[in-house]
Design a protein around this motif. Sequence first.
Motif, PDB file in Angstrom:
ATOM      1  N   SER A 221       0.962  -1.241  -0.034  1.00  8.35           N
ATOM      2  CA  SER A 221      -0.008   0.011   0.099  1.00  8.35           C
ATOM      3  C   SER A 221       0.782   1.270   0.080  1.00  8.35           C
ATOM      4  O   SER A 221       0.656   2.205  -0.790  1.00  8.35           O
ATOM      5  N   ILE A 222       1.906   1.378   0.879  1.00  6.76           N
ATOM      6  CA  ILE A 222       2.751   2.441   0.895  1.00  6.76           C
ATOM      7  C   ILE A 222       3.560   2.668  -0.353  1.00  6.76           C
ATOM      8  O   ILE A 222       3.538   3.813  -0.908  1.00  6.76           O
ATOM      9  N   SER A 223       3.978   1.490  -0.881  1.00  3.53           N
ATOM     10  CA  SER A 223       4.596   1.685  -2.058  1.00  3.53           C
ATOM     11  C   SER A 223       4.086   2.239  -3.305  1.00  3.53           C
ATOM     12  O   SER A 223       4.417   3.084  -3.865  1.00  3.53           O
ATOM     13  N   ILE A 224       2.703   1.640  -3.403  1.00  2.00           N
ATOM     14  CA  ILE A 224       1.876   2.046  -4.453  1.00  2.00           C
ATOM     15  C   ILE A 224       1.407   3.648  -4.484  1.00  2.00           C
ATOM     16  O   ILE A 224       1.298   4.388  -5.381  1.00  2.00           O
ATOM     17  N   ASP A 301      15.195  -7.676   8.889  1.00  2.00           N
ATOM     18  CA  ASP A 301      16.495  -7.836   7.773  1.00  2.00           C
ATOM     19  C   ASP A 301      17.821  -7.058   8.111  1.00  2.00           C
ATOM     20  O   ASP A 301      18.837  -7.204   8.021  1.00  2.00           O
ATOM     21  N   TYR A 302      17.177  -5.611   8.555  1.00  2.00           N
ATOM     22  CA  TYR A 302      18.395  -4.659   8.891  1.00  2.00           C
ATOM     23  C   TYR A 302      19.218  -5.426  10.099  1.00  2.00           C
ATOM     24  O   TYR A 302      20.412  -5.122  10.089  1.00  2.00           O
ATOM     25  N   LEU A 303      18.561  -5.794  11.143  1.00  9.14           N
ATOM     26  CA  LEU A 303      19.198  -6.065  12.457  1.00  9.14           C
ATOM     27  C   LEU A 303      20.128  -7.382  11.719  1.00  9.14           C
ATOM     28  O   LEU A 303      21.158  -7.537  12.242  1.00  9.14           O
ATOM     29  N   VAL A 340       9.172  -1.264  -6.756  1.00 12.10           N
ATOM     30  CA  VAL A 340       9.745  -2.433  -6.235  1.00 12.10           C
ATOM     31  C   VAL A 340      10.802  -2.411  -4.927  1.00 12.10           C
ATOM     32  O   VAL A 340      10.698  -3.069  -3.970  1.00 12.10           O
ATOM     33  N   LEU A 341      11.363  -1.317  -4.944  1.00  3.73           N
ATOM     34  CA  LEU A 341      12.491  -1.218  -4.109  1.00  3.73           C
ATOM     35  C   LEU A 341      11.665  -0.702  -2.592  1.00  3.73           C
ATOM     36  O   LEU A 341      12.003  -1.147  -1.708  1.00  3.73           O
ATOM     37  N   TYR A 345      12.220  -2.650   0.851  1.00  2.00           N
ATOM     38  CA  TYR A 345      12.854  -2.129   2.017  1.00  2.00           C
ATOM     39  C   TYR A 345      11.898  -1.968   3.387  1.00  2.00           C
ATOM     40  O   TYR A 345      12.203  -2.124   4.388  1.00  2.00           O
ATOM     41  N   ILE A 346      10.498  -1.614   2.896  1.00  2.00           N
ATOM     42  CA  ILE A 346       9.617  -1.370   3.872  1.00  2.00           C
ATOM     43  C   ILE A 346       9.313  -3.021   4.663  1.00  2.00           C
ATOM     44  O   ILE A 346       9.416  -2.997   5.854  1.00  2.00           O
ATOM     45  N   ALA A 347       9.101  -3.823   3.614  1.00  2.00           N
ATOM     46  CA  ALA A 347       8.773  -5.319   4.274  1.00  2.00           C
ATOM     47  C   ALA A 347      10.034  -5.822   4.730  1.00  2.00           C
ATOM     48  O   ALA A 347       9.804  -6.897   5.695  1.00  2.00           O
ATOM     49  N   ALA A 348      11.220  -5.378   4.760  1.00  2.82           N
ATOM     50  CA  ALA A 348      12.283  -5.931   5.347  1.00  2.82           C
ATOM     51  C   ALA A 348      12.448  -5.607   6.902  1.00  2.82           C
ATOM     52  O   ALA A 348      13.046  -6.339   7.699  1.00  2.82           O
ATOM     53  N   PHE A 349      11.398  -4.653   7.495  1.00  2.68           N
ATOM     54  CA  PHE A 349      11.463  -4.417   8.756  1.00  2.68           C
ATOM     55  C   PHE A 349      10.867  -5.620   9.775  1.00  2.68           C
ATOM     56  O   PHE A 349      11.698  -6.093  10.508  1.00  2.68           O
ATOM     57  N   PRO A 350       9.909  -6.230   9.290  1.00  8.70           N
ATOM     58  CA  PRO A 350       9.705  -7.575   9.886  1.00  8.70           C
ATOM     59  C   PRO A 350      10.250  -8.507   9.287  1.00  8.70           C
ATOM     60  O   PRO A 350      10.510  -9.640  10.071  1.00  8.70           O
ATOM     61  N   GLY A 351      11.194  -8.417   8.279  1.00 14.06           N
ATOM     62  CA  GLY A 351      12.003  -9.419   7.924  1.00 14.06           C
ATOM     63  C   GLY A 351      11.539 -10.141   6.823  1.00 14.06           C
ATOM     64  O   GLY A 351      10.413 -10.544   6.582  1.00 14.06           O
TER      65      GLY A 351
END
Length: 378
Positions: A221-224, A301-303, A340-341, A345-351
Amino acid sequence: MKNSVFNQESVVSFLVVLGLVLPIAQGGFVLSYLYSYFALFIILLLCSKVNLFLSAENLVVASAVFVVLAFSSYIDSFDADGYWYLRELIRIPLLIVFLFDFKFDRNFLFRRMVLFLSVTVILDFLLLYVLSETLLANIIKSAVAMNGMSDFLEAYWRHIGLGGNPNFSSFIYSISIIFLLWGMVEGELEKKYSIFYFCALGIAFFLLLISYSRTSLVATSISILLVYFRIKYIPILFLCAVVAFLGLFYEQSMLDSMYSRFSSFSSFDARIKMWDELFQSYNAFTFLFGSALPVDVVDNDYLYFFYRYGFFVSLIVLSLPIYIGYKLRRDKFFKLYFGVLMFFYIAAFPGGTLTHPKTFFFIIFFVSSFYVKRRTEG
C-alpha cells in the motif's frame, strides 16, 4: 527475434520468476541456493551481449562484500552443525552480477516478467484456492511448503500459496501487483491482453488479502501510494481495490479473519523478545565486523545484516540498490524500480525480503537487469 519464446529476455525472466516459486520442502533452502548458482551460470551463458563492467566502484564493492561474506560464512561453519551458515555465500555470485553489463531489451524483458508473474498468480489461484480440496492441491502444497508449514497443510486459515508460506507467497503477489500496475499505468503492456492482465491484477490483490500478511499489505500500500499518488491514477487503483475486496465480501469469515489478524499484536511481541536477546550480545566488535547470530530467527532484515556482517559491509549491501535507483531517477523505468525497491525495504522491517534467498535472488537480478550501465545510454 523478440517473438521467440527462447530469446534471452524470455529465458532470463522465466528463470528469475521460477526462482520465486521453486519448491523447497525437501532439503530446506538447499535447492534455492543451488538454483541461484545454476541460474546465474545459465543467464551468463545465454546472454549474447554481456561484458564485464570493470569500474572502480564495482570492484571495490564486490571485493569488500566477497571478503567479508566469505570470512564470516566460513568462521561460523567451524562447528559441527554450522555448515548452514555457508548459505550466505549465495550473496557472492549474485552480487557478481553487478560486474556485468547486460544488454537487454528492457521493454521486452519487462513484458516477459509480467507475463510469467501473471501466470504464476493465476495458477496459484486455480490450483491452491479454487481446487484447494483436491488431491492435486495437497500434492503441490506438500512440495512447496516451507519448514514449519507441513502440519498446517490440510486446514490452515491463511492461504499458503505457491511460495510455500503465507508470508512469502504474499511477497510474490505484491511484486506482481507493482509490476502489473506500472505496466497498465504506463501503457507498457499489450492492449490485446488487457483483460488477462487486469484479471491477474485482481487475483493478485485477492490472494494478497487472503494471505493475511500484514507486512506485505502495508508495504504494498505504501509503495503504491508513493508511486501513484496522483489524481489521474485514482480510477485504476479504485477498480483494483473493488475487485479485491469483492472477494472478501464473498465470505464473511474472510472479513472476520482480516479484522482478527490486524487487531492482534502477539507476533510483534515475540519479535521484541528476539530483538532484545540480540541486543544483549551486541558489542563494538560485532558492530564493526559482525558475528554469528545468537538466535535462530531475527525477523528484521536490517538487524540481521548489521549483526551478521557489521556496519560497513551491511551499509554497502543495503545502499547499493538505492544508489542505482538514484542513477535511474530520469529513466522511464524509475517508477517501477522505485515501487519494487520501496516494497522490499519496507517489508524488510519485520524481515524476509532482503534476507530470504528467493527474494534476494529476484531483487539482485531485477536491479542489475534494469540498471543501464552502458556509457552510451547513461
